[in-house]
Design a protein around this motif. Structure first.
Motif, PDB file in Angstrom:
ATOM      1  N   THR A  98       0.877  -1.119  -0.169  1.00  0.00           N
ATOM      2  CA  THR A  98       0.118  -0.270   0.059  1.00  0.00           C
ATOM      3  C   THR A  98       0.714   1.483  -0.194  1.00  0.00           C
ATOM      4  OG1 THR A  98      -1.676   1.257   1.505  1.00  0.00           O
ATOM      5  CG2 THR A  98      -0.126   0.354   2.472  1.00  0.00           C
ATOM      6  N   TYR A  99       0.454   2.514  -0.546  1.00  0.00           N
ATOM      7  CA  TYR A  99       0.870   3.496  -0.864  1.00  0.00           C
ATOM      8  C   TYR A  99       0.391   4.485  -0.160  1.00  0.00           C
ATOM      9  CZ  TYR A  99       4.138   1.999  -4.690  1.00  0.00           C
ATOM     10  OH  TYR A  99       5.290   2.152  -5.356  1.00  0.00           O
ATOM     11  N   THR A 100      -1.381   4.132   0.874  1.00  0.00           N
ATOM     12  CA  THR A 100      -1.723   4.558   1.228  1.00  0.00           C
ATOM     13  C   THR A 100      -1.917   4.864   3.494  1.00  0.00           C
ATOM     14  OG1 THR A 100      -3.448   4.784   0.179  1.00  0.00           O
ATOM     15  CG2 THR A 100      -4.098   5.647   2.249  1.00  0.00           C
ATOM     16  N   ARG A 101      -0.812   5.952   3.424  1.00  0.00           N
ATOM     17  CA  ARG A 101      -0.707   5.283   4.989  1.00  0.00           C
ATOM     18  C   ARG A 101      -2.280   5.991   5.745  1.00  0.00           C
ATOM     19  NH1 ARG A 101       4.292   6.330   7.104  1.00  0.00           N
ATOM     20  NH2 ARG A 101       6.057   7.021   5.696  1.00  0.00           N
ATOM     21  N   PRO A 102      -2.030   5.525   7.242  1.00  0.00           N
ATOM     22  CA  PRO A 102      -1.316   5.357   7.497  1.00  0.00           C
ATOM     23  C   PRO A 102      -0.905   3.559   7.603  1.00  0.00           C
ATOM     24  CG  PRO A 102      -3.106   5.513   8.944  1.00  0.00           C
ATOM     25  CD  PRO A 102      -3.629   6.546   8.115  1.00  0.00           C
ATOM     26  N   TRP A 103       0.339   3.087   8.172  1.00  0.00           N
ATOM     27  CA  TRP A 103       0.455   1.866   7.985  1.00  0.00           C
ATOM     28  C   TRP A 103      -0.529   1.122   8.849  1.00  0.00           C
ATOM     29  CZ3 TRP A 103       1.743   3.093   3.331  1.00  0.00           C
ATOM     30  CH2 TRP A 103       2.825   4.248   2.969  1.00  0.00           C
ATOM     31  N   VAL A 104      -1.905   0.874   8.159  1.00  0.00           N
ATOM     32  CA  VAL A 104      -2.829  -0.276   8.854  1.00  0.00           C
ATOM     33  C   VAL A 104      -2.741  -1.822   8.833  1.00  0.00           C
ATOM     34  CG1 VAL A 104      -3.477   1.472  10.467  1.00  0.00           C
ATOM     35  CG2 VAL A 104      -4.375   0.825   8.225  1.00  0.00           C
ATOM     36  N   PHE A 105      -3.492  -2.402  10.231  1.00  0.00           N
ATOM     37  CA  PHE A 105      -3.325  -4.162   8.991  1.00  0.00           C
ATOM     38  C   PHE A 105      -4.978  -3.923   8.702  1.00  0.00           C
ATOM     39  CE2 PHE A 105       0.372  -5.755  11.011  1.00  0.00           C
ATOM     40  CZ  PHE A 105       0.320  -5.068  12.535  1.00  0.00           C
ATOM     41  N   ASP A 106      -5.791  -3.037   8.465  1.00  0.00           N
ATOM     42  CA  ASP A 106      -7.034  -3.160   7.525  1.00  0.00           C
ATOM     43  C   ASP A 106      -6.273  -3.636   5.796  1.00  0.00           C
ATOM     44  OD1 ASP A 106      -9.608  -0.610   6.784  1.00  0.00           O
ATOM     45  OD2 ASP A 106      -9.503  -2.742   6.467  1.00  0.00           O
ATOM     46  N   PRO A 107      -6.841  -4.996   5.363  1.00  0.00           N
ATOM     47  CA  PRO A 107      -6.981  -5.731   4.094  1.00  0.00           C
ATOM     48  C   PRO A 107      -7.677  -4.416   3.160  1.00  0.00           C
ATOM     49  CG  PRO A 107      -7.615  -7.059   5.499  1.00  0.00           C
ATOM     50  CD  PRO A 107      -8.493  -5.888   6.503  1.00  0.00           C
ATOM     51  N   LYS A 108      -8.506  -3.724   3.370  1.00  0.00           N
ATOM     52  CA  LYS A 108      -8.953  -2.269   2.874  1.00  0.00           C
ATOM     53  C   LYS A 108      -7.887  -1.099   2.168  1.00  0.00           C
ATOM     54  CE  LYS A 108     -13.106  -1.575   4.551  1.00  0.00           C
ATOM     55  NZ  LYS A 108     -12.709  -2.656   6.414  1.00  0.00           N
ATOM     56  N   LYS A 109      -6.962  -1.201   2.684  1.00  0.00           N
ATOM     57  CA  LYS A 109      -5.764  -0.055   2.611  1.00  0.00           C
ATOM     58  C   LYS A 109      -4.982  -0.277   2.082  1.00  0.00           C
ATOM     59  CE  LYS A 109      -7.917   2.765   6.000  1.00  0.00           C
ATOM     60  NZ  LYS A 109      -8.639   3.885   4.990  1.00  0.00           N
ATOM     61  N   TYR A 110      -4.827  -1.884   1.373  1.00  0.00           N
ATOM     62  CA  TYR A 110      -3.775  -2.626   0.293  1.00  0.00           C
ATOM     63  C   TYR A 110      -4.479  -2.642  -0.529  1.00  0.00           C
ATOM     64  CZ  TYR A 110      -0.555  -3.193   3.994  1.00  0.00           C
ATOM     65  OH  TYR A 110      -0.341  -2.789   5.382  1.00  0.00           O
ATOM     66  N   ASP A 111      -3.619  -1.701  -1.745  1.00  0.00           N
ATOM     67  CA  ASP A 111      -3.934  -2.328  -2.935  1.00  0.00           C
ATOM     68  C   ASP A 111      -3.572  -3.152  -4.513  1.00  0.00           C
ATOM     69  OD1 ASP A 111      -3.368   1.749  -2.731  1.00  0.00           O
ATOM     70  OD2 ASP A 111      -4.921   0.564  -2.849  1.00  0.00           O
ATOM     71  N   TYR A 112      -3.067  -3.858  -3.562  1.00  0.00           N
ATOM     72  CA  TYR A 112      -1.509  -4.675  -4.413  1.00  0.00           C
ATOM     73  C   TYR A 112      -1.673  -5.957  -3.879  1.00  0.00           C
ATOM     74  CZ  TYR A 112      -0.898  -0.820  -7.135  1.00  0.00           C
ATOM     75  OH  TYR A 112      -1.152   1.041  -7.549  1.00  0.00           O
ATOM     76  N   TRP A 113      -2.347  -6.914  -4.078  1.00  0.00           N
ATOM     77  CA  TRP A 113      -2.186  -8.154  -3.666  1.00  0.00           C
ATOM     78  C   TRP A 113      -1.386  -9.107  -4.553  1.00  0.00           C
ATOM     79  CZ3 TRP A 113      -4.075  -9.187   1.381  1.00  0.00           C
ATOM     80  CH2 TRP A 113      -4.435  -8.207   1.996  1.00  0.00           C
ATOM     81  N   GLY A 114      -0.407 -10.461  -3.572  1.00  0.00           N
ATOM     82  CA  GLY A 114      -0.390 -11.801  -3.924  1.00  0.00           C
ATOM     83  C   GLY A 114      -1.156 -12.660  -4.568  1.00  0.00           C
ATOM     84  N   GLN A 115      -1.026 -13.808  -4.690  1.00  0.00           N
ATOM     85  CA  GLN A 115      -1.646 -14.585  -5.423  1.00  0.00           C
ATOM     86  C   GLN A 115      -1.973 -15.809  -4.110  1.00  0.00           C
ATOM     87  OE1 GLN A 115       1.514 -14.902  -6.134  1.00  0.00           O
ATOM     88  NE2 GLN A 115       1.845 -17.287  -5.272  1.00  0.00           N
TER      89      GLN A 115
END
Length: 122
Positions: A98-115
Motif C-alpha cells: 500500500t501507498y496509503t498512510r497510515p500503515w495499518v492492518f486493514d486489508p481494505k487499505k492495501y491496493d496490491y496483492w499476491g496470489q
C-alpha cells in the motif's frame, strides 16, 4: 505492482517456515509491505508490516515474538520468518502493498496483492 509469494508448505507444530514475496513494478513514493493470512471461514487478518522507507515493523499480537518480517531491497523481496508455529497459524498467507498512510492492518487499505501461499501446521 506485482507480488509473488512462495515458501508455504506443511510443517509440524513448533516448526519454522520462511515465506518470500518478490515485488516488481513499484512506482515512486513511500510504501508499506504487509503480510496477511486467512483461514477457512475467517476474515483476512494482518500479521506483520514493514515501512519500506525507514524499515520500521509492526506485528499482530498473536505472532509477536514468533514471526519476523524483513526485506532485501536488492532482491525486491520481503520475507516472513515464522517460528514456533501453532495449528492456529494454519491459513493462506498473502503479501500486500500500500501507498496509503497510515500503515495499518486493514486489508481494505492495501491496493496490491499476491496470489497467496498455503501454510499448514499440524
Amino acid at each position: 505492482v506485482q507480488l509473488v509469494e512462495s515458501g508455504g508448505g506443511s510443517v509440524q507444530v513448533g516448526g519454522s517456515l520462511t515465506l518470500s514475496c518478490t515485488a516488481s513494478g513499484y512506482h515512486q513514493g513511500d510504501y508499506c509491505m504487509g503480510w496477511f493470512r486467512q483461514a477457512p471461514g475467517k476474515e483476512r487478518e494482518g500479521v506483520a508490516n514493514l515501512d519500506n522507507g525507514d524499515g520500521s515493523t509492526k506485528y499482530a499480537d498473536p505472532v509477536k515474538g514468533r514471526f519476523t518480517i524483513s526485506r532485501d531491497n536488492v532482491k525486491n523481496t520481503v520475507y516472513l520468518q515464522m517460528n514456533s508455529l501453532k495449528p492456529e497459524d494454519t491459513a493462506m498467507y498473502y503479501c500486500a502493498a500500500t501507498y496509503t498512510r497510515p500503515w495499518v492492518f486493514d486489508p481494505k487499505k492495501y491496493d496490491y496483492w499476491g496470489q497467496g501461499t498455503q501454510v499448514t501446521v499440524s
